[in-house]
Design an enzyme around this catalytic site. Sequence first.
Site, PDB file in Angstrom:
ATOM      1  N   SER A  69       0.812  -0.835  -0.139  1.00 58.36           N
ATOM      2  CA  SER A  69       0.242   0.628   0.071  1.00 58.36           C
ATOM      3  C   SER A  69       0.504   1.130  -0.016  1.00 58.36           C
ATOM      4  CB  SER A  69      -0.956   0.025   1.153  1.00 58.36           C
ATOM      5  OG  SER A  69      -0.314   0.466   2.457  1.00 58.36           O
ATOM      6  N   HIS A 182      -3.195  -6.342   2.383  1.00 53.79           N
ATOM      7  CA  HIS A 182      -2.578  -7.150   2.804  1.00 53.79           C
ATOM      8  C   HIS A 182      -3.017  -8.960   3.149  1.00 53.79           C
ATOM      9  CE1 HIS A 182       0.269  -3.707   4.241  1.00 53.79           C
ATOM     10  NE2 HIS A 182       0.573  -4.089   3.397  1.00 53.79           N
ATOM     11  N   GLN A 190      -6.537  -1.872   6.948  1.00 55.05           N
ATOM     12  CA  GLN A 190      -5.406  -2.415   6.886  1.00 55.05           C
ATOM     13  C   GLN A 190      -4.230  -3.405   8.129  1.00 55.05           C
ATOM     14  OE1 GLN A 190      -2.143  -1.165   3.834  1.00 55.05           O
ATOM     15  NE2 GLN A 190      -1.117  -1.097   5.923  1.00 55.05           N
ATOM     16  N   GLU A 191      -4.916  -2.490   8.565  1.00 58.02           N
ATOM     17  CA  GLU A 191      -4.244  -3.427  10.589  1.00 58.02           C
ATOM     18  C   GLU A 191      -4.477  -3.359  11.652  1.00 58.02           C
ATOM     19  OE1 GLU A 191       0.070  -1.957   9.809  1.00 58.02           O
ATOM     20  OE2 GLU A 191       0.472  -1.890   7.692  1.00 58.02           O
ATOM     21  N   GLU A 234       2.030  -9.839   6.417  1.00 54.70           N
ATOM     22  CA  GLU A 234       3.101  -9.323   8.003  1.00 54.70           C
ATOM     23  C   GLU A 234       2.687 -10.622   8.625  1.00 54.70           C
ATOM     24  OE1 GLU A 234       2.182  -5.055   8.908  1.00 54.70           O
ATOM     25  OE2 GLU A 234       2.862  -4.792   6.655  1.00 54.70           O
ATOM     26  N   ASP A 270      -4.089   1.113  11.570  1.00 52.96           N
ATOM     27  CA  ASP A 270      -3.363   1.378  10.637  1.00 52.96           C
ATOM     28  C   ASP A 270      -4.214   1.085   9.487  1.00 52.96           C
ATOM     29  OD1 ASP A 270      -2.429   2.670   8.351  1.00 52.96           O
ATOM     30  OD2 ASP A 270      -0.969   0.870   8.143  1.00 52.96           O
ATOM     31  N   GLU A 313      -3.253   5.520  12.318  1.00 45.19           N
ATOM     32  CA  GLU A 313      -2.386   5.858  11.199  1.00 45.19           C
ATOM     33  C   GLU A 313      -3.253   5.776   9.677  1.00 45.19           C
ATOM     34  OE1 GLU A 313       1.165   2.617  11.238  1.00 45.19           O
ATOM     35  OE2 GLU A 313       1.090   3.084   8.792  1.00 45.19           O
ATOM     36  N   ASP A 340       1.740   7.758   7.936  1.00 46.25           N
ATOM     37  CA  ASP A 340       2.728   7.793   7.545  1.00 46.25           C
ATOM     38  C   ASP A 340       2.377   7.559   4.788  1.00 46.25           C
ATOM     39  OD1 ASP A 340       3.989   4.997   5.551  1.00 46.25           O
ATOM     40  OD2 ASP A 340       1.941   3.757   6.206  1.00 46.25           O
ATOM     41  N   LYS A 365       9.846   5.132   7.482  1.00 50.49           N
ATOM     42  CA  LYS A 365      10.045   3.803   6.320  1.00 50.49           C
ATOM     43  C   LYS A 365      11.034   4.175   5.586  1.00 50.49           C
ATOM     44  CE  LYS A 365       5.369   1.874   5.653  1.00 50.49           C
ATOM     45  NZ  LYS A 365       4.017   1.598   5.131  1.00 50.49           N
ATOM     46  N   HIS A 393       8.384  -1.478   9.460  1.00 56.33           N
ATOM     47  CA  HIS A 393       8.899  -2.660   8.198  1.00 56.33           C
ATOM     48  C   HIS A 393       8.560  -1.537   6.722  1.00 56.33           C
ATOM     49  CE1 HIS A 393       5.027  -5.133   9.357  1.00 56.33           C
ATOM     50  NE2 HIS A 393       5.339  -4.307   9.715  1.00 56.33           N
ATOM     51  N   LYS A 416       7.356  -0.678  14.145  1.00 57.21           N
ATOM     52  CA  LYS A 416       6.149  -1.841  13.830  1.00 57.21           C
ATOM     53  C   LYS A 416       6.341  -2.967  12.717  1.00 57.21           C
ATOM     54  CE  LYS A 416       3.212  -0.104  10.784  1.00 57.21           C
ATOM     55  NZ  LYS A 416       1.620   0.097   9.814  1.00 57.21           N
TER      56      LYS A 416
HETATM   57  P1  PGA Z   1       2.662  -1.331   2.759  1.00 59.14           P
HETATM   58  O1  PGA Z   1       2.318  -1.126   4.483  1.00 59.14           O
HETATM   59  O2  PGA Z   1       4.024  -1.737   3.949  1.00 59.14           O
HETATM   60  O3  PGA Z   1       2.036  -2.703   2.586  1.00 59.14           O
HETATM   61  O4  PGA Z   1       2.989  -0.223   1.853  1.00 59.14           O
HETATM   62  C1  PGA Z   1       2.818  -0.900   5.638  1.00 59.14           C
HETATM   63  C2  PGA Z   1       1.810   0.628   6.326  1.00 59.14           C
HETATM   64  O5  PGA Z   1       0.823   0.866   5.150  1.00 59.14           O
HETATM   65  O6  PGA Z   1       1.938   1.275   7.392  1.00 59.14           O
HETATM   66 ZN    ZN Z   2       0.442   2.747   7.449  1.00 58.51          ZN
END
Ligand code: PGA
Ligand code: ZN
Length: 451
Positions: A69, A182, A190-191, A234, A270, A313, A340, A365, A393, A416
């Site tokens: 993403s 994911h 997503q998370e 993940e 997230d 997030e 992010d 990141k 990560h 993370k």
């Molecule tokens: P990505 O997802 O590494 O697929 O971008 C991680 C995130 O969005 O934090």
């Molecule tokens: Zn994110």
Amino acid sequence: MPKTSKRNRKSTTATSVDLSEDSEFDTSATILRVNSRQVLDSRGNPTVETDIWLRGGATGRGTVPSGASTGVHEALELRDEKRSVYGGKGVLKAVANVNKQIGPKLLGRSTLEQEALDILMLKLDGTRNKSNLGANAILSVSMAVARAAAASRSVPLYKYLIKRKKYRLPIPMMNVINGGKHAGNNLAIQEFLIEPIGAKTYVEGLRLGVEVYHALKNILKEKYGNSSTNVGDEGGYAPPLEKTTDALDAILLAIKNAGYDESQIKLGLDAASSSFYDPKTLLYQIDGRSMSSTELADYYDSLVTAYPILTLEDPFSEDAFEDHAKMTAKLGKSVKIIGDDLYVTNPERIRKGIELKATNAVLIKLNQIGSVSETLEAIKLSKDARMAVAVSHRSGETEDTFISHLATAVESHFIKAGAPARGERTAKYNELIRISEELGHEASYAGSNFA
Ligand code: PGA
Ligand code: ZN
């Protein structure tokens, strides 16, 4: 971290030549050879890995992760786009850029000049988003330079990056339920993360998280069947859930079943909301509904009221600075609103966020911006503005543990690194166990900042 090899000009006579670490006469950190290759990431996609050899015998390696993403403002990840080979995802062009263009320029230079070498690569690339050489090419070298420099000084990477008397270790943000891009389920978010703040040490915090992860497995199996504990990219479970609250309820029960409570383990989301945002209609598709940004804000508000959520997030799409700012003004006292895709670890975008008070936290990141020096600059900016920092990560990872050292060096509040499962995820958590052992009493834990 030494920016440049500071040459000691105090000693002027031949008899008092300074042969200390930073002396111009010490060539042990000088680059002899640079070699890049294509290896695989945790999704089975090619990625760039670079090795650097120094005159003094030390070596350093950098292996680059990859997102799914990804934010539109990220630096460019150079792929070969040749469909018949690795479905177009090969990185041989980026590898060649290291071996043929970057490498030769670095020979004879000292790895102690991290910033100078990063700038040299940025200039060689000549674009704003590293689209010429590829951010993956540049970052692999930048990471290898830092690693080799640390090795040449016989210190762990975190101590080389920033030397402190004591270090504070980060709270692991463990992604225990995967959705969005994911996973193959219908969760828009997503998370779903657990954040063990109520522990005395990093190692204890990690254990709490792992116990909840295992308790969650039993709950999901019982409620949704055996296949519900298949894992996503993940390492988090990817159960066939439809609604955000179903996932949050399951995690709350897991915390209870593992013997803990909401004061010890907080939750994080997230949303990665750009992935369920339609820029044409300006609507977000979530939980079977279409929501405007105002409706979505109210929805988050209700979640934060009902659940012990500490971090949220990317609640809005990647250019929605104003929407983020409103949310931060409203919930910022109790919740860390993390940018992010909004910031993509880019100092320029972070500056804008600070000005607009868009968020009170930042995700970091390395491969979003593409060099170690710029990443450190992004972190410094954020910390100076009193934002919480989460070093992260990517969903496509490797066995490289650079982020564990980076998180320790900068004393980030969070790391993370996914669920505590799958080698590329546990590699990060395990490296922090080793760092924690090495530091002993010199290591505190970031949990108390939020307890
Ligand atoms: P990505 O997802 O590494 O697929 O971008 C991680 C995130 O969005 O934090
Ligand atoms: Zn994110």
